[in-house]
Design an enzyme around this catalytic site. Sequence first.
Site, PDB file in Angstrom:
ATOM      1  N   CYS A 124      33.608  46.847  47.606  1.00 34.20           N
ATOM      2  CA  CYS A 124      34.706  46.795  48.584  1.00 34.20           C
ATOM      3  C   CYS A 124      34.253  47.132  50.003  1.00 34.20           C
ATOM      4  O   CYS A 124      35.048  47.068  50.935  1.00 34.20           O
ATOM      5  CB  CYS A 124      35.842  47.736  48.150  1.00 34.20           C
ATOM      6  SG  CYS A 124      36.991  46.920  47.030  1.00 34.20           S
ATOM      7  N   TYR A 153      40.133  52.031  50.854  1.00 35.87           N
ATOM      8  CA  TYR A 153      39.058  52.347  49.906  1.00 35.87           C
ATOM      9  C   TYR A 153      37.686  51.877  50.407  1.00 35.87           C
ATOM     10  O   TYR A 153      36.700  52.615  50.378  1.00 35.87           O
ATOM     11  CB  TYR A 153      39.386  51.689  48.565  1.00 35.87           C
ATOM     12  CG  TYR A 153      38.427  51.990  47.455  1.00 35.87           C
ATOM     13  CD1 TYR A 153      37.482  51.054  47.071  1.00 35.87           C
ATOM     14  CD2 TYR A 153      38.469  53.197  46.778  1.00 35.87           C
ATOM     15  CE1 TYR A 153      36.595  51.308  46.043  1.00 35.87           C
ATOM     16  CE2 TYR A 153      37.585  53.470  45.746  1.00 35.87           C
ATOM     17  CZ  TYR A 153      36.648  52.521  45.386  1.00 35.87           C
ATOM     18  OH  TYR A 153      35.758  52.789  44.373  1.00 35.87           O
ATOM     19  N   LYS A 157      34.315  54.212  51.535  1.00 35.99           N
ATOM     20  CA  LYS A 157      33.013  54.048  50.868  1.00 35.99           C
ATOM     21  C   LYS A 157      31.921  53.713  51.891  1.00 35.99           C
ATOM     22  O   LYS A 157      30.815  54.248  51.827  1.00 35.99           O
ATOM     23  CB  LYS A 157      33.113  52.934  49.817  1.00 35.99           C
ATOM     24  CG  LYS A 157      33.919  53.293  48.575  1.00 35.99           C
ATOM     25  CD  LYS A 157      33.236  54.352  47.745  1.00 35.99           C
ATOM     26  CE  LYS A 157      33.951  54.650  46.452  1.00 35.99           C
ATOM     27  NZ  LYS A 157      33.350  55.807  45.730  1.00 35.99           N
ATOM     28  N   ASN A 182      32.938  45.886  40.260  1.00 37.39           N
ATOM     29  CA  ASN A 182      33.958  45.823  39.221  1.00 37.39           C
ATOM     30  C   ASN A 182      33.445  46.118  37.815  1.00 37.39           C
ATOM     31  O   ASN A 182      33.209  45.213  37.005  1.00 37.39           O
ATOM     32  CB  ASN A 182      34.685  44.476  39.245  1.00 37.39           C
ATOM     33  CG  ASN A 182      36.137  44.624  38.807  1.00 37.39           C
ATOM     34  OD1 ASN A 182      36.398  45.220  37.762  1.00 37.39           O
ATOM     35  ND2 ASN A 182      37.051  44.099  39.557  1.00 37.39           N
ATOM     36  N   GLU A 195      44.572  50.184  36.583  1.00 43.58           N
ATOM     37  CA  GLU A 195      43.643  49.330  35.838  1.00 43.58           C
ATOM     38  C   GLU A 195      43.148  48.156  36.677  1.00 43.58           C
ATOM     39  O   GLU A 195      43.888  47.606  37.503  1.00 43.58           O
ATOM     40  CB  GLU A 195      44.285  48.821  34.542  1.00 43.58           C
ATOM     41  CG  GLU A 195      45.483  47.917  34.718  1.00 43.58           C
ATOM     42  CD  GLU A 195      46.794  48.673  34.942  1.00 43.58           C
ATOM     43  OE1 GLU A 195      47.844  48.021  35.084  1.00 43.58           O
ATOM     44  OE2 GLU A 195      46.751  49.921  35.025  1.00 43.58           O
ATOM     45  N   LYS A 196      41.873  47.766  36.440  1.00 44.87           N
ATOM     46  CA  LYS A 196      41.298  46.593  37.100  1.00 44.87           C
ATOM     47  C   LYS A 196      41.544  45.366  36.222  1.00 44.87           C
ATOM     48  O   LYS A 196      42.025  45.483  35.089  1.00 44.87           O
ATOM     49  CB  LYS A 196      39.818  46.830  37.377  1.00 44.87           C
ATOM     50  CG  LYS A 196      39.586  48.035  38.312  1.00 44.87           C
ATOM     51  CD  LYS A 196      38.208  48.032  38.916  1.00 44.87           C
ATOM     52  CE  LYS A 196      37.104  48.189  37.910  1.00 44.87           C
ATOM     53  NZ  LYS A 196      36.815  49.572  37.562  1.00 44.87           N
ATOM     54  N   ARG A 226      35.430  36.708  40.711  1.00 45.03           N
ATOM     55  CA  ARG A 226      34.759  38.016  40.698  1.00 45.03           C
ATOM     56  C   ARG A 226      33.622  37.968  39.699  1.00 45.03           C
ATOM     57  O   ARG A 226      33.613  37.126  38.792  1.00 45.03           O
ATOM     58  CB  ARG A 226      35.714  39.141  40.238  1.00 45.03           C
ATOM     59  CG  ARG A 226      36.935  39.374  41.093  1.00 45.03           C
ATOM     60  CD  ARG A 226      36.593  40.071  42.374  1.00 45.03           C
ATOM     61  NE  ARG A 226      37.801  40.432  43.106  1.00 45.03           N
ATOM     62  CZ  ARG A 226      38.483  39.601  43.902  1.00 45.03           C
ATOM     63  NH1 ARG A 226      38.106  38.342  44.012  1.00 45.03           N
ATOM     64  NH2 ARG A 226      39.551  40.014  44.574  1.00 45.03           N
ATOM     65  N   ARG A 290      34.185  36.755  45.307  1.00 44.13           N
ATOM     66  CA  ARG A 290      33.152  37.780  45.435  1.00 44.13           C
ATOM     67  C   ARG A 290      32.185  37.676  44.260  1.00 44.13           C
ATOM     68  O   ARG A 290      32.612  37.483  43.120  1.00 44.13           O
ATOM     69  CB  ARG A 290      33.808  39.172  45.445  1.00 44.13           C
ATOM     70  CG  ARG A 290      32.865  40.356  45.384  1.00 44.13           C
ATOM     71  CD  ARG A 290      33.626  41.652  45.302  1.00 44.13           C
ATOM     72  NE  ARG A 290      34.265  41.998  46.563  1.00 44.13           N
ATOM     73  CZ  ARG A 290      35.222  42.919  46.676  1.00 44.13           C
ATOM     74  NH1 ARG A 290      35.681  43.526  45.579  1.00 44.13           N
ATOM     75  NH2 ARG A 290      35.743  43.210  47.837  1.00 44.13           N
TER      76      ARG A 290
END
Length: 340
Positions: A124, A153, A157, A182, A195-196, A226, A290
């Site tokens: 991210c 977020y 980071k 991820n 949750e992802k 992703r 991504r």
Amino acid sequence: MEQAKNKLVVVTGAGGFIGGHLVAHLRAQGYKKLRAIDAKPLGEWEQQFVDVENLSLDLNLKENCETAADGAYEIYNLAANMGGMGFIEHNKALCMLSILINTHMLQAALHHGVQRYFYSSSACVYNADRQKTFEAPSLKEEDAYPAMAEDGYGWEKLFSERMCRHFREDFGLTTRLARFHNVYGPHGTWEGGREKAPAAICRKVIEAKASGRHEIEIWGTGEQTRSFMYIDDCLKGIDKIMRSEIVDAINLGSSEAVSINQLVDIAEEIAGIKLKRSYKLDAPKGVNGRNSDNTLIQNLLGWEPNTPLRVGLEKTYRWIYDEYSQKQQGRAVSAFSGAR
Ligand code: GKE
């Protein structure tokens, strides 16, 4: 590494998904003196071990970071307020407040003469303008600049990465950093809002199958792409990076990119079911595309995360299915005892 096995090693965020697995992993590797820390009450930890010093401490507080680092030889700092898009999109200030944890932990690590400090960063941090297409652009480490990280977020980071670098340059603290892409697997959050996508999609397929309502709601158009990294690869990567001479942030992610629609295809195949799909276009979506460019980690470590998504997702689905079934049984029992 052998030396570290007999000295005090600290893992923060140890009550969570990756942190819990990391404690289990270090234990299995023969680390004798482990201190596990999380803000959550011990009863809510994902994994916990009796031969480990388990502390429920809020590391936003400076004095608690001093306690955490006291006598430590090495620290793995994975503590942060985090979750999938459904959480980070609606809790940007809370996510940025994790800056307190890393700042105080770095100061405490320096104060206690810690030999090595690992910091868990994230994909991210990457510039959003490079992630506008669904074609899953492979992100190289330098694509974090010029900076336009994920709101909240991502900026925390990125800033924390730089603080690790300057503590290394100015104060000589040995820091190692990895940008996680991820991470998924057993013991990951699968319900409740943090949750992802991999866990969320597995849960939704399980719920659809159990309820007989063979339909699934997907956030966005499902074309978002992703790469998802299985937890075992994450642990292996943390080991390799912590022991390496790699001083700058490096990608730790799978290079197997899929669309969310393809992720649903795989979960359906594992469940042996086909569901009617609906799309929630106003749901949190994050970037369009991504993927992790693993050229650097391949060059420097001769390795990259390589568990196929199909393999990792099956293990994750089975674990969530067991958790879900136990919960359903628990509900049935309490409903029955309530009814009597
Ligand atoms: N969580 C979730 N739940 N995502 C869904 C769902 C669902 O039911 N249905 C579709 N998606 C889509 C999201 O809209 C997003 O486009 C994609 O799946 C991935 O969502 P995610 O797994 O929640 O999170 P992201 O990869 O977008 O972002 C996460 O990246 C991590 C680093 O790779 C962040 O939330 C952090 O967890 C972390 O930085």
